[in-house]
Motif scaffolding. Structure first.
Motif, PDB file in Angstrom:
ATOM      1  N   PRO A 183       0.809  -1.227   0.000  1.00 27.74           N
ATOM      2  CA  PRO A 183       0.000   0.000   0.000  1.00 27.74           C
ATOM      3  C   PRO A 183       0.842   1.276   0.000  1.00 27.74           C
ATOM      4  N   VAL A 184       2.052   1.204   0.542  1.00 30.25           N
ATOM      5  CA  VAL A 184       2.923   2.384   0.539  1.00 30.25           C
ATOM      6  C   VAL A 184       3.369   2.698  -0.891  1.00 30.25           C
ATOM      7  N   ALA A 185       3.731   1.672  -1.639  1.00 33.09           N
ATOM      8  CA  ALA A 185       4.139   1.873  -3.026  1.00 33.09           C
ATOM      9  C   ALA A 185       2.979   2.417  -3.860  1.00 33.09           C
ATOM     10  N   LYS A 186       1.784   1.958  -3.562  1.00 32.81           N
ATOM     11  CA  LYS A 186       0.611   2.440  -4.287  1.00 32.81           C
ATOM     12  C   LYS A 186       0.365   3.916  -4.004  1.00 32.81           C
ATOM     13  N   SER A 187       0.515   4.331  -2.758  1.00 34.58           N
ATOM     14  CA  SER A 187       0.294   5.742  -2.420  1.00 34.58           C
ATOM     15  C   SER A 187       1.378   6.630  -3.024  1.00 34.58           C
ATOM     16  N   VAL A 188       2.617   6.128  -3.088  1.00 35.74           N
ATOM     17  CA  VAL A 188       3.702   6.890  -3.713  1.00 35.74           C
ATOM     18  C   VAL A 188       3.432   7.025  -5.210  1.00 35.74           C
ATOM     19  N   PHE A 189       2.948   5.951  -5.843  1.00 35.89           N
ATOM     20  CA  PHE A 189       2.610   5.996  -7.262  1.00 35.89           C
ATOM     21  C   PHE A 189       1.490   6.994  -7.525  1.00 35.89           C
ATOM     22  N   GLN A 190       0.470   7.000  -6.673  1.00 30.59           N
ATOM     23  CA  GLN A 190      -0.641   7.932  -6.828  1.00 30.59           C
ATOM     24  C   GLN A 190      -0.180   9.377  -6.659  1.00 30.59           C
ATOM     25  N   LYS A 191       0.739   9.602  -5.739  1.00 27.50           N
ATOM     26  CA  LYS A 191       1.282  10.943  -5.541  1.00 27.50           C
ATOM     27  C   LYS A 191       2.055  11.389  -6.786  1.00 27.50           C
ATOM     28  N   GLY A 192       2.826  10.487  -7.379  1.00 28.35           N
ATOM     29  CA  GLY A 192       3.552  10.804  -8.603  1.00 28.35           C
ATOM     30  C   GLY A 192       2.616  11.114  -9.761  1.00 28.35           C
ATOM     31  N   LEU A 217       8.307  19.820 -11.121  1.00 30.76           N
ATOM     32  CA  LEU A 217       7.185  18.900 -10.872  1.00 30.76           C
ATOM     33  C   LEU A 217       7.296  17.619 -11.692  1.00 30.76           C
ATOM     34  N   VAL A 218       7.680  17.737 -12.951  1.00 31.07           N
ATOM     35  CA  VAL A 218       7.809  16.544 -13.792  1.00 31.07           C
ATOM     36  C   VAL A 218       8.938  15.651 -13.287  1.00 31.07           C
ATOM     37  N   ALA A 219      10.052  16.259 -12.902  1.00 32.23           N
ATOM     38  CA  ALA A 219      11.165  15.466 -12.376  1.00 32.23           C
ATOM     39  C   ALA A 219      10.774  14.763 -11.076  1.00 32.23           C
ATOM     40  N   GLN A 220      10.075  15.480 -10.205  1.00 34.61           N
ATOM     41  CA  GLN A 220       9.613  14.890  -8.941  1.00 34.61           C
ATOM     42  C   GLN A 220       8.613  13.761  -9.206  1.00 34.61           C
ATOM     43  N   ALA A 221       7.729  13.963 -10.164  1.00 34.66           N
ATOM     44  CA  ALA A 221       6.735  12.934 -10.485  1.00 34.66           C
ATOM     45  C   ALA A 221       7.402  11.669 -11.001  1.00 34.66           C
ATOM     46  N   PHE A 222       8.368  11.813 -11.920  1.00 42.47           N
ATOM     47  CA  PHE A 222       9.055  10.634 -12.433  1.00 42.47           C
ATOM     48  C   PHE A 222       9.866   9.939 -11.344  1.00 42.47           C
ATOM     49  N   ARG A 223      10.451  10.723 -10.454  1.00 46.79           N
ATOM     50  CA  ARG A 223      11.206  10.135  -9.355  1.00 46.79           C
ATOM     51  C   ARG A 223      10.284   9.303  -8.457  1.00 46.79           C
ATOM     52  N   LEU A 224       9.108   9.829  -8.145  1.00 45.01           N
ATOM     53  CA  LEU A 224       8.174   9.097  -7.289  1.00 45.01           C
ATOM     54  C   LEU A 224       7.623   7.851  -7.983  1.00 45.01           C
ATOM     55  N   ILE A 225       7.308   7.967  -9.252  1.00 45.79           N
ATOM     56  CA  ILE A 225       6.768   6.812  -9.980  1.00 45.79           C
ATOM     57  C   ILE A 225       7.812   5.703 -10.066  1.00 45.79           C
ATOM     58  N   LEU A 226       9.040   6.064 -10.390  1.00 45.43           N
ATOM     59  CA  LEU A 226      10.095   5.045 -10.448  1.00 45.43           C
ATOM     60  C   LEU A 226      10.374   4.453  -9.073  1.00 45.43           C
ATOM     61  N   LYS A 227      10.282   5.268  -8.043  1.00 44.23           N
ATOM     62  CA  LYS A 227      10.483   4.768  -6.683  1.00 44.23           C
ATOM     63  C   LYS A 227       9.409   3.740  -6.317  1.00 44.23           C
ATOM     64  N   SER A 228       8.175   3.990  -6.727  1.00 45.39           N
ATOM     65  CA  SER A 228       7.094   3.064  -6.400  1.00 45.39           C
ATOM     66  C   SER A 228       7.178   1.785  -7.225  1.00 45.39           C
ATOM     67  N   LEU A 229       7.599   1.888  -8.471  1.00 43.95           N
ATOM     68  CA  LEU A 229       7.666   0.696  -9.328  1.00 43.95           C
ATOM     69  C   LEU A 229       8.833  -0.217  -8.972  1.00 43.95           C
ATOM     70  N   PHE A 230       9.929   0.362  -8.534  1.00 38.54           N
ATOM     71  CA  PHE A 230      11.113  -0.443  -8.235  1.00 38.54           C
ATOM     72  C   PHE A 230      11.396  -0.489  -6.741  1.00 38.54           C
ATOM     73  N   ALA A 231      10.356  -0.431  -5.938  1.00 34.15           N
ATOM     74  CA  ALA A 231      10.531  -0.513  -4.479  1.00 34.15           C
ATOM     75  C   ALA A 231      10.942  -1.921  -4.097  1.00 34.15           C
ATOM     76  N   ARG A 232      11.782  -1.992  -3.095  1.00 32.01           N
ATOM     77  CA  ARG A 232      12.257  -3.319  -2.661  1.00 32.01           C
ATOM     78  C   ARG A 232      11.493  -3.771  -1.466  1.00 32.01           C
TER      79      ARG A 232
END
Length: 90
Positions: free
Chosen positions: A19-28, A75-90
């Motif tokens: 659920p944390v990765a999902k919320s980070v993805f939604q924020k991105g 904003l775009v850089a922050q969004a891509f950073r958050l989306i990649l963080k959520s997709l490749f979370a360990r």
């Protein structure tokens, strides 16, 4: 390809089990949605600012347009950073 999609739909796989990765993805995605109108508005405001500069030497809209451009890039850089963080979370 249709077969692969239909089998996923039947099994109802969850893309985000965490659920944390999902919320980070939604924020991105929210950041991307906010930056989308700015991607169109920023160059327009800069262009209008340069046209106003020729007429009456007013720097107001030009400064606003440059600020919106920098804000859009951040904003775009922050969004891509958050989306990649959520997709490749360990």
């Amino acid at each position: 390809m249709y077969h692969v999609l239909s089998t996923r739909m039947k099994r109802k796989e969850k893309i985000f089990s965490d659920p944390v990765a999902k919320s980070v993805f939604q924020k991105g995605m929210k950041y991307l949605a906010i930056s989308l109108p700015l991607l169109f508005a920023s160059p327009i405001v800069v262009t209008i600012g340069f046209k106003m500069l020729r007429r009456d030497q007013s720097y107001g809209l030009l400064i606003l347009g440059c600020f919106l451009t920098v804000l859009t890039i951040v904003l775009v850089a922050q969004a891509f950073r958050l989306i990649l963080k959520s997709l490749f979370a360990r």
